[in-house]
Enzyme design. Structure first.
Site, mmCIF file in Angstrom:
data_model
loop_
_atom_site.group_PDB
_atom_site.id
_atom_site.type_symbol
_atom_site.label_atom_id
_atom_site.label_comp_id
_atom_site.label_asym_id
_atom_site.label_seq_id
_atom_site.Cartn_x
_atom_site.Cartn_y
_atom_site.Cartn_z
ATOM 1 N N GLY A 1 -12.355 -4.719 2.353
ATOM 2 C CA GLY A 1 -13.767 -4.386 2.538
ATOM 3 C C GLY A 1 -14.265 -3.417 1.482
ATOM 4 N NE ARG B 1 -4.224 -1.678 2.059
ATOM 5 C CZ ARG B 1 -5.176 -1.839 2.964
ATOM 6 N NH1 ARG B 1 -4.978 -1.444 4.205
ATOM 7 N NH2 ARG B 1 -6.319 -2.397 2.638
HETATM 8 C C1 3PG Z 1 -8.376 -2.286 5.601
HETATM 9 O O1 3PG Z 1 -7.225 -2.616 5.876
HETATM 10 O O2 3PG Z 1 -9.263 -3.090 5.294
HETATM 11 C C2 3PG Z 1 -8.702 -0.832 5.551
HETATM 12 O O3 3PG Z 1 -7.566 -0.078 5.874
HETATM 13 C C3 3PG Z 1 -9.880 -0.484 6.437
HETATM 14 O O4 3PG Z 1 -9.590 -0.726 7.777
HETATM 15 P P1 3PG Z 1 -10.808 -0.838 8.809
HETATM 16 O O5 3PG Z 1 -11.529 -2.109 8.455
HETATM 17 O O6 3PG Z 1 -10.185 -0.881 10.175
HETATM 18 O O7 3PG Z 1 -11.683 0.358 8.615
#
Ligand code: 3PG
Ligand code: MG
Length: 378
Positions: free
Chosen positions: A356, A43
């Site tokens: 997500g 990332r």
């Molecule tokens: C992830 O790594 O999925 C994103 O950075 C979102 O993180 P979070 O699910 O803690 O909001």
């Protein structure tokens, strides 16, 4: 999505300008010789071209990210210090603000916290695809206050995923796996309308199998989704594993492996056993279907691939995806980790940085962070 996302190219020269870039540097870290170290900098590396471009245009670049879930409190375990170290190695001269989630205003989408972030900045860029499904202050508020744009990776992620869903080359084969059936049935439903075949594997597959009168032993199961699974299977596009592999229930398993031998179950998992991987017949069948695909979308592993004894199904699927000449898009942290662990990430068309977020974009066709950019009038 109706209108396109605003682009930063419209700003032209940035000499003397200060640009705030929201990134998603929520990277895995581990203790290496007593020092917390970033173990996967995918990332961070993805954002370097944007930073270099902005610097070349004369801008001062400040990046901001969340890291873990410190719940609105300063918690040194979630300091971005190790991420700063890696960023400085990859792209010197870019400041990284401390973890946005140290402030309760971030997750509460507090306008005052959002305003404090953009103080002293001329422009805002959202380059945090992986966080754009969160309606948090650093995502939602800046576009209401200063000129704002989508970063190149955000643009690419969105156009790749939406483009693939809009007009896929056929056959379009989707592969959905993982354990959390509640998070994944919505995406199976949407994909079963768009794809020609939806392969379902991983822990979530056992609830589907249970609807077919098959026994699943102690495997993952959620009775509240039985009806939805049965209805999805009736649609005729969802393909579930015809056999599985696993262990005696209760024996150790996980990243370090364990002493017990894997059992091949065939179609039915007996009492006292637990399925943790697709079986050889299912793996061969899935690979054959993938081989014929012109478009592939993969989200979620076929089993507990972190355990070397239980990674066979995921590896066979990963190799089939990589061998395909079709367009292949991988989303979701676990499937990305899987494809990387087999060294195949260069053999697929696109690896999404969002877990997500990519799921939600497939399922809903939009994200709060994208809406905020489109609605920005600054
Ligand atoms: C992830 O790594 O999925 C994103 O950075 C979102 O993180 P979070 O699910 O803690 O909001
Ligand atoms: Mg390929």
């Amino acid at each position: 999505m109706t209108t396109p996302l605003p682009s930063y190219e419209r700003w032209g020269d940035l000499t003397g300008k200060r640009v705030l870039v929201r990134v998603d540097f929520n990277c895995p870290v581990a203790d290496v010789d007593g020092v917390t170290t970033v173990t996967d900098d995918f990332r961070i590396r993805s954002s370097v071209p944007l930073f270099e471009e902005l610097k070349a245009k004369g801008a001062t670049v400040v990046a901001a990210t969340h890291f873990g879930r410190p719940k609105g409190q300063v918690d040194e375990r979630y300091s971005v210090a190790p991420i700063r170290v890696r960023l400085e190695q990859l792209c010197p001269g870019v400041e990284l603000l401390e973890n946005l989630r140290f402030n309760p205003g971030e997750e509460a989408n507090d306008p005052a916290f959002g305003a404090s972030l953009v103080e002293g900045f001329d422009y805002f860029i959202n380059e945090a695809f992986g966080a754009s499904h969160r309606a948090h202050a650093s995502i939602m508020i800046p576009p209401t206050l200063i000129p704002s744009a989508a970063g190149p990776n955000l643009q690419k992620e969105v156009s790749t995923i939406l483009g693939l869903l809009e007009n896929p080359a056929r056959p379009f084969v989707a592969i959905v796996g993982g354990a959390k059936i509640g998070d994944k049935l919505g995406i199976v439903r949407v994909l079963s309308e768009k794809a020609d075949t939806v392969i379902v594997g991983g822990g979530m597959a056992f609830t589907f199998e249970a609807t077919q009168g098959r026994t699943i032993g102690e495997s993952l199961f959620n009775a509240s989704y039985l009806e939805e699974c049965a209805s999805l299977l009736q649609g005729g596009k969802v393909l579930i594993p015809e056999d599985s592999r696993g262990l005696k229930a209760g024996v150790p398993f996980g990243p370090g492996g364990g002493p017990d031998e894997v059992v091949e179950f065939g179609a039915n998992v007996p009492d006292g056993y637990e399925g943790f991987d697709i079986g050889p017949k299912a793996a061969a069948q899935f690979a054959e279907v993938i081989k014929g695909a012109a478009t592939i979308l993969w989200n979620g592993p076929m089993g507990v691939f972190e355990d070397p004894r239980l990674s066979r199904g995921t590896e066979i699927v990963a190799r089939a995806v990589a061998a395909s000449d079709g367009i292949s898009v991988i989303g979701g942290g676990d499937s990305v980790a899987a494809i990387q662990s087999y060294g195949l990430e260069d053999q697929v068309s696109f690896v999404s940085t969002g877990g997500g977020a990519s799921l939600e974009l497939v399922e809903l066709g939009d994200l709060p962070g994208l809406k905020a950019l489109r609605e920005s009038t600054k």
